[in-house]
Motif scaffolding. Structure first.
Motif, PDB file in Angstrom:
ATOM      1  N   ASP A 416      50.289  51.185  31.695  1.00  0.00           N
ATOM      2  CA  ASP A 416      49.189  50.804  31.592  1.00  0.00           C
ATOM      3  C   ASP A 416      49.052  50.097  33.684  1.00  0.00           C
ATOM      4  O   ASP A 416      50.463  49.642  33.854  1.00  0.00           O
ATOM      5  CB  ASP A 416      48.775  49.695  30.962  1.00  0.00           C
ATOM      6  N   LEU A 417      48.124  50.081  34.008  1.00  0.00           N
ATOM      7  CA  LEU A 417      47.876  49.566  35.103  1.00  0.00           C
ATOM      8  C   LEU A 417      46.986  48.169  34.790  1.00  0.00           C
ATOM      9  O   LEU A 417      46.145  48.422  34.286  1.00  0.00           O
ATOM     10  CB  LEU A 417      47.014  50.145  36.312  1.00  0.00           C
ATOM     11  N   LYS A 418      47.348  47.218  36.081  1.00  0.00           N
ATOM     12  CA  LYS A 418      46.987  45.912  35.331  1.00  0.00           C
ATOM     13  C   LYS A 418      46.371  45.042  36.627  1.00  0.00           C
ATOM     14  O   LYS A 418      47.174  45.805  37.928  1.00  0.00           O
ATOM     15  CB  LYS A 418      47.533  44.508  34.423  1.00  0.00           C
ATOM     16  N   ILE A 419      44.921  45.014  35.940  1.00  0.00           N
ATOM     17  CA  ILE A 419      44.627  44.181  37.551  1.00  0.00           C
ATOM     18  C   ILE A 419      43.762  42.721  37.798  1.00  0.00           C
ATOM     19  O   ILE A 419      43.490  42.453  36.357  1.00  0.00           O
ATOM     20  CB  ILE A 419      43.397  45.036  38.531  1.00  0.00           C
ATOM     21  N   GLN A 420      44.120  42.396  38.191  1.00  0.00           N
ATOM     22  CA  GLN A 420      43.035  41.092  38.409  1.00  0.00           C
ATOM     23  C   GLN A 420      43.175  40.490  39.612  1.00  0.00           C
ATOM     24  O   GLN A 420      43.442  41.153  40.887  1.00  0.00           O
ATOM     25  CB  GLN A 420      44.943  39.657  37.972  1.00  0.00           C
ATOM     26  N   ILE A 421      41.993  40.073  39.729  1.00  0.00           N
ATOM     27  CA  ILE A 421      40.604  39.890  40.704  1.00  0.00           C
ATOM     28  C   ILE A 421      40.529  38.453  40.453  1.00  0.00           C
ATOM     29  O   ILE A 421      39.760  37.533  39.552  1.00  0.00           O
ATOM     30  CB  ILE A 421      39.744  40.357  40.913  1.00  0.00           C
ATOM     31  N   GLN A 422      41.011  37.319  41.290  1.00  0.00           N
ATOM     32  CA  GLN A 422      40.623  35.990  41.804  1.00  0.00           C
ATOM     33  C   GLN A 422      38.945  35.943  42.737  1.00  0.00           C
ATOM     34  O   GLN A 422      39.134  36.401  43.743  1.00  0.00           O
ATOM     35  CB  GLN A 422      41.104  35.116  42.023  1.00  0.00           C
ATOM     36  N   ALA A 423      37.406  35.405  42.197  1.00  0.00           N
ATOM     37  CA  ALA A 423      36.724  35.789  42.875  1.00  0.00           C
ATOM     38  C   ALA A 423      35.085  34.337  42.694  1.00  0.00           C
ATOM     39  O   ALA A 423      36.072  33.577  41.737  1.00  0.00           O
ATOM     40  CB  ALA A 423      35.857  36.593  42.827  1.00  0.00           C
ATOM     41  N   SER A 424      34.740  33.875  43.583  1.00  0.00           N
ATOM     42  CA  SER A 424      33.557  33.202  43.203  1.00  0.00           C
ATOM     43  C   SER A 424      32.290  33.924  43.043  1.00  0.00           C
ATOM     44  O   SER A 424      32.529  34.644  43.190  1.00  0.00           O
ATOM     45  CB  SER A 424      33.087  31.928  43.888  1.00  0.00           C
ATOM     46  N   ALA A 425      31.784  33.419  41.246  1.00  0.00           N
ATOM     47  CA  ALA A 425      30.512  34.453  41.226  1.00  0.00           C
ATOM     48  C   ALA A 425      29.467  33.215  41.087  1.00  0.00           C
ATOM     49  O   ALA A 425      30.126  32.399  40.231  1.00  0.00           O
ATOM     50  CB  ALA A 425      31.053  35.280  40.077  1.00  0.00           C
ATOM     51  N   CYS A 426      28.413  33.506  40.564  1.00  0.00           N
ATOM     52  CA  CYS A 426      27.237  33.527  40.151  1.00  0.00           C
ATOM     53  C   CYS A 426      26.314  33.948  38.858  1.00  0.00           C
ATOM     54  O   CYS A 426      27.157  34.741  38.954  1.00  0.00           O
ATOM     55  CB  CYS A 426      26.464  32.141  40.664  1.00  0.00           C
ATOM     56  N   SER A 427      25.343  33.226  38.128  1.00  0.00           N
ATOM     57  CA  SER A 427      24.960  33.614  37.665  1.00  0.00           C
ATOM     58  C   SER A 427      23.678  34.417  38.586  1.00  0.00           C
ATOM     59  O   SER A 427      22.355  34.293  39.216  1.00  0.00           O
ATOM     60  CB  SER A 427      24.195  33.054  36.489  1.00  0.00           C
ATOM     61  N   TYR A 428      22.877  35.638  38.241  1.00  0.00           N
ATOM     62  CA  TYR A 428      21.442  36.534  38.536  1.00  0.00           C
ATOM     63  C   TYR A 428      20.822  35.277  38.534  1.00  0.00           C
ATOM     64  O   TYR A 428      20.095  35.687  38.839  1.00  0.00           O
ATOM     65  CB  TYR A 428      21.576  38.074  37.277  1.00  0.00           C
ATOM     66  N   ARG A 429      20.475  34.521  36.992  1.00  0.00           N
ATOM     67  CA  ARG A 429      19.269  33.846  37.317  1.00  0.00           C
ATOM     68  C   ARG A 429      19.486  32.839  38.246  1.00  0.00           C
ATOM     69  O   ARG A 429      18.156  32.155  38.692  1.00  0.00           O
ATOM     70  CB  ARG A 429      19.110  33.142  35.666  1.00  0.00           C
ATOM     71  N   TRP A 430      19.900  32.326  39.044  1.00  0.00           N
ATOM     72  CA  TRP A 430      20.457  31.377  39.538  1.00  0.00           C
ATOM     73  C   TRP A 430      20.236  31.939  41.047  1.00  0.00           C
ATOM     74  O   TRP A 430      19.207  31.441  42.145  1.00  0.00           O
ATOM     75  CB  TRP A 430      21.370  30.614  40.092  1.00  0.00           C
ATOM     76  N   PHE A 431      20.990  33.045  41.877  1.00  0.00           N
ATOM     77  CA  PHE A 431      21.193  33.705  42.898  1.00  0.00           C
ATOM     78  C   PHE A 431      19.271  33.964  43.418  1.00  0.00           C
ATOM     79  O   PHE A 431      18.982  34.736  42.317  1.00  0.00           O
ATOM     80  CB  PHE A 431      22.019  34.643  43.142  1.00  0.00           C
TER      81      PHE A 431
END
Length: 623
Positions: A416-431
């Motif tokens: 199995d390949l495990k991938i982790q992503i750390q990021a900043s994200a927001c809601s479509y309703r706000w952007f």
């Protein structure tokens, strides 16, 4: 009045988890000289947008403080200016190098027009630190882009905006029929590679800068030499009767219009790049100009060696209309979050008439309740079998990715390949493309309420998230979920790590965040630096004083010959003290964030060189 996009699908942001263990230290700055007279900024009749009227001095003060972060700075340095600590001193093991900070410097011309911060002319700031002498200097100059040379008269030292830019509307310039849309202001990020210093912008070629004087050398041509044949798209679902992709035909018709009439470059060089330290490579990505108008996206990833020689290019055609600002990479993959957009017919008409910014021709597309993530193979041999990269991994939450902090992959014993992503994200309703930073071209003011929502709606704002996925040996997705990073639920952005861990499993992450202690500006601008221990799920923070804000933090490794811990170094961050109209470069001990003695030094920029808020920076060691 608070302006939000009216979208039919509610946000799918996860509810906050139980609060993690938090070690927080608020450190008051040293006493300073009394501030000058307050900046004269009129308060709009609509007030701050939360109640519709100015209720008291604190609300008025909040509005002025917010405007003060985006006041034009027309002055440039002729020679480097010595800056001295007003608190502490430069540590003896701080390396020699330069902290470059890109961002806008000019927002208002001399003829009544005010531009969006994203369209402000690039103003490059450089803090050079001599580690051996423990001294620092400051330099700041405008990037001499073609737009800057046209809009600035050096004889009279006056400005007249003639380029609309993607996000602005001109009041004192030509509106209808103004085809000067792609205003390359080189204001977004900084790259130093193979001895070249480049200022980047989202929609055009980088500008090369002389690293010492900050004089502009000129445009830097980043060549794109085709793509791997292995990545040719043979999907026939959108083929016409002649055997050609109908969108290829549309692109062929659009190119002479976009490049000839609107003077757009054939490819948009994205301002976010990545460094693969393990392979000593620079990774960049471009997309085609016509992608903004077509329901498909073309991405060309390039990798360069330490001499800026192109090693490889990989091209991917994705049948989705996407707007990408940042991305991620692992040892074997490029990773794209599909920020989905669509053409807005009414917005397009208003934009062409000059009644609204050109970016209003696009609107967000929240038609899917999930977020597609594309895992694109870096190399011809796919590390996860014969998986079709055109099929995205779907995340159950609807997220608009803003910035990527890090990503990495690990392989289990079962394949199995495990991938982790750390990021900043927001809601479509706000952007909202048009309302970022609260831009209002009609009032020439910025509305803080767009960035500071009422309690309960703050979950729509940018937050830090951790996306984890598992794929089996042939590429089938076994699981994919998204959670708040370390359970942290305060508005945050600008995630950064020790760059030596880019693309590898990291233990620590840092970001700018809001403490929420100011009632009228509870979410933005940010006023603290947060350190995340991802192994122990701990969160530690350092806060500025009252009426002070911070931008993007940057990690600087300690100058040592010994093997270092991941957090063995310093965090540098600009502190914008709007209460006294000053800027400071703050040096924090990365290991002591959350403790009372986290501040190692605070260096003061001369008052006449106080600058507006920057975007993205870079630490470049003299070595």
């Amino acid at each position: 009045m608070l302006t939000q996009m009216s979208l039919p699908i509610p946000p799918k942001f996860l509810p906050p988890l139980n609060s993690p263990s938090i070690h927080h230290h608020h450190q008051a700055p040293p006493s300073l000289s009394p501030p000058r007279a307050a900046i004269s900024i009129s308060i709009p009749e609509t007030g701050l947008g939360r109640t519709g009227t100015i209720l008291d001095e604190s609300t008025s003060s909040a509005f002025r403080d917010y405007q003060s972060l985006f006041v034009s700075q027309r002055a440039e340095t002729v020679e480097p200016v010595v800056i001295k600590p007003i608190e502490g001193s430069i540590p003896f093991d701080f390396p020699s190098g330069t902290y470059y900070l890109a961002g806008p410097g000019l927002f208002t011309d001399d003829h009544g027009s005010t531009v969006h911060p994203l369209d402000g002319h690039g103003y490059l700031r450089a803090f050079h630190i001599d580690g051996s002498k423990r001294k620092a200097t400051f330099t700041a100059k405008y990037v001499k882009t073609e737009a800057k040379e046209e809009e600035h008269d050096p004889v009279t030292d006056t400005w007249r905006f003639t380029h609309r830019g993607p996000f602005s509307v001109l009041k004192g310039g030509k509106k209808f029929g103004n085809t000067k849309v792609m205003k390359n202001v080189a204001n977004t990020s900084v790259l130093k590679w193979a001895g070249r210093l480049l200022c980047l912008w989202e929609g055009g070629e980088p500008y090369e800068i002389e690293s010492g004087s900050l004089d502009t050398v000129g445009k830097f041509n980043v060549a794109i030499n085709g793509c791997d044949d292995d990545d040719d798209d043979d999907n026939s679902s959108d083929r016409d009767f002649a055997g050609h992709d109908i969108w290829d035909t549309a692109a062929h018709l659009l190119k002479p219009i976009l490049q000839g009439v609107f003077k757009m470059p054939s490819k948009r060089f994205l301002s976010h790049y990545k460094i693969d330290g393990g392979r000593d490579r620079l990774l960049t990505v471009t997309c085609n100009a016509e992608d903004m108008l077509l329901p498909r996206s073309n991405f060309t990833f390039c990798e360069y060696d330490s001499e800026f020689k192109m090693i490889q290019t990989r091209e991917f055609k994705i049948n989705d209309h996407m707007m990408i600002h940042d991305w991620a990479f692992t040892d074997t993959h490029y990773i794209l979050f599909a920020n989905r957009v669509k053409l807005d017919p009414f917005g397009s008409i208003a934009a062409m008439c000059g009644a609204s910014p050109m970016v209003s021709a696009l609107s967000l597309n929240p038609s899917n309740e999930s977020s597609p993530i594309y895992l694109l193979p870096r190399f011809s041999k796919n590390s996860i079998g014969d998986r079709d990269w055109r099929v995205p991994v779907e995340v159950s939450s609807q997220l608009w990715l803003i910035h990527s902090g890090n990503a990495y992959e690990t392989r289990n014993d079962n394949g199995d390949l495990k991938i982790q992503i750390q990021a900043s994200a927001c809601s479509y309703r706000w952007f909202d493309f048009q309302k970022m930073f609260g831009y209002d071209w009609q009032s020439n003011k910025l509305d803080p309420s767009v960035m500071n929502l009422n309690r309960g709606d703050d979950k729509l704002l940018p937050h830090l998230v951790k996306v984890s996925m598992t794929l089996d040996s042939i590429g089938n997705c076994k699981s994919c979920d998204v959670k708040p990073l370390n359970g942290w639920n305060k508005p945050s952005d600008f995630p950064v790590i020790n760059s030596s861990w880019s693309g590898k499993k990291n233990k620590y992450m840092y970001s700018a965040a809001s403490s929420g202690t100011r009632s009228e500006l509870p979410h933005f601008p940010f006023d603290m630096v947060v350190k995340f221990d991802l192994d122990s799920n701990l969160v530690r923070s350092w806060s500025t004083g009252a009426r002070r804000f911070v931008g993007e933090p940057m990690f600087v490794p300690r100058n040592s010959d010994e093997e270092e811990d991941e957090d063995d170094g310093y965090i540098i961050v600009v502190e914008y003290a709007v209460s006294v109209e000053r800027c400071y470069l703050v040096i924090l001990d990365a290991k002591k964030i959350g403790e009372s003695d986290a501040v190692v030094s605070r260096l003061e920029v001369p008052r006449n060189l106080t600058f507006p808020m920057g975007f993205h920076g870079l630490w470049a060691s003299d070595d």
